[in-house]
Motif scaffolding. Structure first.
Motif, mmCIF file in Angstrom:
data_model
loop_
_atom_site.group_PDB
_atom_site.id
_atom_site.type_symbol
_atom_site.label_atom_id
_atom_site.label_comp_id
_atom_site.label_asym_id
_atom_site.label_seq_id
_atom_site.Cartn_x
_atom_site.Cartn_y
_atom_site.Cartn_z
ATOM 1 N N GLU A 58 13.018 25.219 27.354
ATOM 2 C CA GLU A 58 13.527 23.505 27.908
ATOM 3 C C GLU A 58 12.807 23.615 29.431
ATOM 4 N N SER A 61 9.356 23.245 29.192
ATOM 5 C CA SER A 61 9.060 21.907 28.626
ATOM 6 C C SER A 61 8.866 20.844 29.732
ATOM 7 N N ARG A 62 10.083 20.902 30.342
ATOM 8 C CA ARG A 62 10.303 19.711 31.374
ATOM 9 C C ARG A 62 9.202 19.798 32.531
#
Length: 75
Positions: A58, A61-62
């Protein structure tokens, strides 16, 4: 991924440090690979688990979206 010899896995480490556990996840944004996020434990003896891998994915991804947005803004 447990790494006994970080240099063999392409993970640089300070002289004398032994990486006990590492996670490497790709930085993917809009179908492009921008790099990789590497996280490692050496001295604590802690190992990464499934929840840690999910969090790293996560975070990667950010970060990838932020990098790609910055690239688009600069163009």
């Amino acid at each position: 991924l447990d790494v006994s010899y970080p240099e063999a896995a392409g993970v640089p480490s300070p002289k004398g440090a032994r990486i006990r556990s590492a996670v490497v996840v790709p930085l993917l944004a809009r179908g492009r690979t921008l790099g990789a996020l590497t996280l490692a434990f050496s001295h604590s003896g802690r190992a990464y688990g499934p929840a840690d891998v999910a969090l790293a994915e996560e975070l990667a991804s950010r970060a990838a979206i932020a990098l790609d947005n910055a690239r688009l803004y600069a163009d």
